[in-house]
Scaffold this motif. Structure first.
Motif, PDB file in Angstrom:
ATOM      1  N   PRO A 149       9.012   1.993  10.547  1.00  0.00           N
ATOM      2  CA  PRO A 149       8.117   1.286   9.624  1.00  0.00           C
ATOM      3  C   PRO A 149       7.404   0.131  10.318  1.00  0.00           C
ATOM      4  N   LEU A 150       6.251  -0.278   9.769  1.00  0.00           N
ATOM      5  CA  LEU A 150       5.554  -1.467  10.229  1.00  0.00           C
ATOM      6  C   LEU A 150       6.234  -2.713   9.657  1.00  0.00           C
ATOM      7  N   PRO A 151       5.957  -3.898  10.235  1.00  0.00           N
ATOM      8  CA  PRO A 151       6.400  -5.128   9.563  1.00  0.00           C
ATOM      9  C   PRO A 151       5.884  -5.154   8.130  1.00  0.00           C
ATOM     10  N   ALA A 152       6.717  -5.567   7.193  1.00  0.00           N
ATOM     11  CA  ALA A 152       6.411  -5.452   5.770  1.00  0.00           C
ATOM     12  C   ALA A 152       5.146  -6.192   5.367  1.00  0.00           C
ATOM     13  N   SER A 153       4.792  -7.253   6.085  1.00  0.00           N
ATOM     14  CA  SER A 153       3.650  -8.070   5.671  1.00  0.00           C
ATOM     15  C   SER A 153       2.310  -7.510   6.112  1.00  0.00           C
ATOM     16  N   LEU A 154       2.300  -6.474   6.956  1.00  0.00           N
ATOM     17  CA  LEU A 154       1.035  -5.949   7.445  1.00  0.00           C
ATOM     18  C   LEU A 154       0.379  -5.045   6.417  1.00  0.00           C
ATOM     19  N   ASP A 155      -0.918  -5.144   6.305  1.00  0.00           N
ATOM     20  CA  ASP A 155      -1.692  -4.297   5.402  1.00  0.00           C
ATOM     21  C   ASP A 155      -1.923  -2.968   6.102  1.00  0.00           C
ATOM     22  N   SER A 156      -1.201  -1.955   5.710  1.00  0.00           N
ATOM     23  CA  SER A 156      -1.217  -0.686   6.440  1.00  0.00           C
ATOM     24  C   SER A 156      -2.552   0.039   6.351  1.00  0.00           C
ATOM     25  N   GLU A 157      -3.416  -0.337   5.389  1.00  0.00           N
ATOM     26  CA  GLU A 157      -4.695   0.347   5.255  1.00  0.00           C
ATOM     27  C   GLU A 157      -5.785  -0.263   6.141  1.00  0.00           C
ATOM     28  N   HIS A 158      -5.473  -1.358   6.837  1.00  0.00           N
ATOM     29  CA  HIS A 158      -6.465  -2.020   7.672  1.00  0.00           C
ATOM     30  C   HIS A 158      -5.946  -2.084   9.113  1.00  0.00           C
ATOM     31  N   SER A 159      -5.861  -0.918   9.740  1.00  0.00           N
ATOM     32  CA  SER A 159      -5.267  -0.807  11.067  1.00  0.00           C
ATOM     33  C   SER A 159      -6.099  -1.470  12.155  1.00  0.00           C
ATOM     34  N   ARG A 160      -7.365  -1.775  11.869  1.00  0.00           N
ATOM     35  CA  ARG A 160      -8.172  -2.443  12.891  1.00  0.00           C
ATOM     36  C   ARG A 160      -7.686  -3.868  13.138  1.00  0.00           C
ATOM     37  N   PHE A 161      -6.761  -4.352  12.316  1.00  0.00           N
ATOM     38  CA  PHE A 161      -6.245  -5.708  12.467  1.00  0.00           C
ATOM     39  C   PHE A 161      -4.889  -5.755  13.164  1.00  0.00           C
ATOM     40  N   TYR A 162      -4.351  -4.635  13.632  1.00  0.00           N
ATOM     41  CA  TYR A 162      -3.064  -4.687  14.330  1.00  0.00           C
ATOM     42  C   TYR A 162      -2.947  -3.553  15.340  1.00  0.00           C
TER      43      TYR A 162
END
Length: 367
Positions: free
Chosen positions: A243-256
């Motif tokens: 899983p990703l870190p819980a606080s990341l917005d998974s729909e905006h992958s251009r930010f991580y």
């Protein structure tokens, strides 16, 4: 009585040990070899060149970027003189106008691409230093599917072998994530490897795999739901989903992006919603064997790049140079490289980095 400097330089063994400890910048060996014939003889020896690459295998410099899309394949250098590698140094030997290309990945001195030539689609591994090409047939199970690929030198971190591996991954409705590995030592594709993925998803179409330790990591995107990281352990040839870190917005992958964490292991870099700050995450294992994410560090991007950047420009992550831990940021005013360990930044003379792949390798100009 201590030997003279001239005597030391004339001793081939001592001279090679001295040269071995030079930094792996393109100008290091050429400048040292100009001192005397003995040093030039050592520096130009193929056996020493191999030793030098092995010695610096963990700190290869970022020479520049390769771009391959449509009918264009070119190298764009980014180092400053005297380490700047000429753009013409890496010329693809086949006329690009006769083919179409899609660059899939770049690692350990190899490029992996899809090449369409006279109606036939094939994989191609290219070594830009010696011009060697290795065409590969696509496994039937991948031939009519959208897939992602990565190339790496066989037994990475052990030595500087000429053998390589190619890893293909894709998602499948029934099987989840599937992968297959080609070995240049055997000249064959291995067995299909699969792992189920709850609720499905697709591997991110524009984010190349990142190699951390002995595993390749890709982003698995799921619209309207939580995204994941796909881990492929190259040595064990096993798949897992993280899983990703819980606080990341998974729909905006251009930010991580996935990255190597400080001190090794799996990490991530993410941008804040405003784009003014960045966060570095690290995957940790507790004493009880439970894996979780922790926020390791936060820093302000507008202070590194341009004052008041977060209020004027839109930042997004467009790539990562995995060995140098350099994140590539695109904005309305250009493209920037930020070294995540030192927090040094540099603006690149490029309009954008769409379909550009970092080229990290040891290279000595003129040797």
């Amino acid at each position: 009585m201590l030997p003279s400097a001239a005597a030391v330089l004339e001793d081939g063994d001592l001279a090679s040990e001295i040269l071995l400890r030079l930094p792996p910048q393109p100008s290091s060996l050429p400048r040292a070899s100009a001192v005397c014939k003995s040093l030039r003889s050592v520096a130009s020896d193929p056996g020493f060149s191999r030793r030098f690459r092995i010695h610096h295998r963990r700190n290869r410099p970022l020479l520049g970027f390769f771009m391959g899309d449509g009918d264009e394949l070119r190298f764009e250098p980014t180092l400053d003189p005297p380490n700047r590698v000429p753009q013409c140094r890496f010329q693809f030997p086949i006329d690009a106008s006769d083919c179409s290309f899609e660059l899939l990945g770049c690692r350990h001195g190899f490029l992996l691409m899809l090449r369409t030539f006279q109606g036939t689609v094939q994989l191609l591994v290219w070594d830009p230093f010696n011009g060697h090409e290795h065409p590969l047939a696509i496994p039937p199970v991948f031939s009519e599917k959208t897939f992602h690929g990565a190339v790496l030198r066989a037994a990475p971190g052990v030595g500087d072998t000429d053998h390589f591996q190619v890893v293909l991954e894709r998602t499948d409705v029934q099987q989840g994530v599937v992968a297959c590995v080609y070995s240049s030592e055997t000249g064959e594709w291995g067995n299909l490897i699969a792992t189920p993925v709850p609720s499905g998803g697709v591997i991110h179409p524009s984010k190349p795999a990142v190699l951390v330790g002995g595993s390749l990591y890709m982003l698995l995107m799921r619209l309207g739901g939580s995204s994941r990281i796909v881990e492929f352990d190259v040595g064990r040839q096993s798949l897992a989903v993280i899983p990703l870190p819980a606080s990341l917005d998974s729909e905006h992958s251009r930010f991580y992006s996935v990255m190597r964490a400080d001190g090794g292991g799996l990490g991530m870099v993410s941008l804040s919603a405003s784009g003014g700050s960045a966060q570095l995450w690290k995957r940790k294992t507790s004493c009880e064997g439970v894996d979780s994410w922790m926020l390791a560090r936060t820093f302000e991007l507008d202070k590194l790049i341009i004052p008041d950047l977060k209020s004027k420009f839109f930042l997004q992550i467009t790539g990562l140079a995995e060995e140098n831990n350099v994140v590539l940021l695109s904005s309305g005013v250009g493209v920037f490289m930020v070294q995540l360990d030192s927090l040094q930044s540099k603006r690149l003379p490029l309009a954008n980095l769409h379909h550009w792949h970092p080229f990290e390798s040891v290279y000595a100009a003129g040797i």
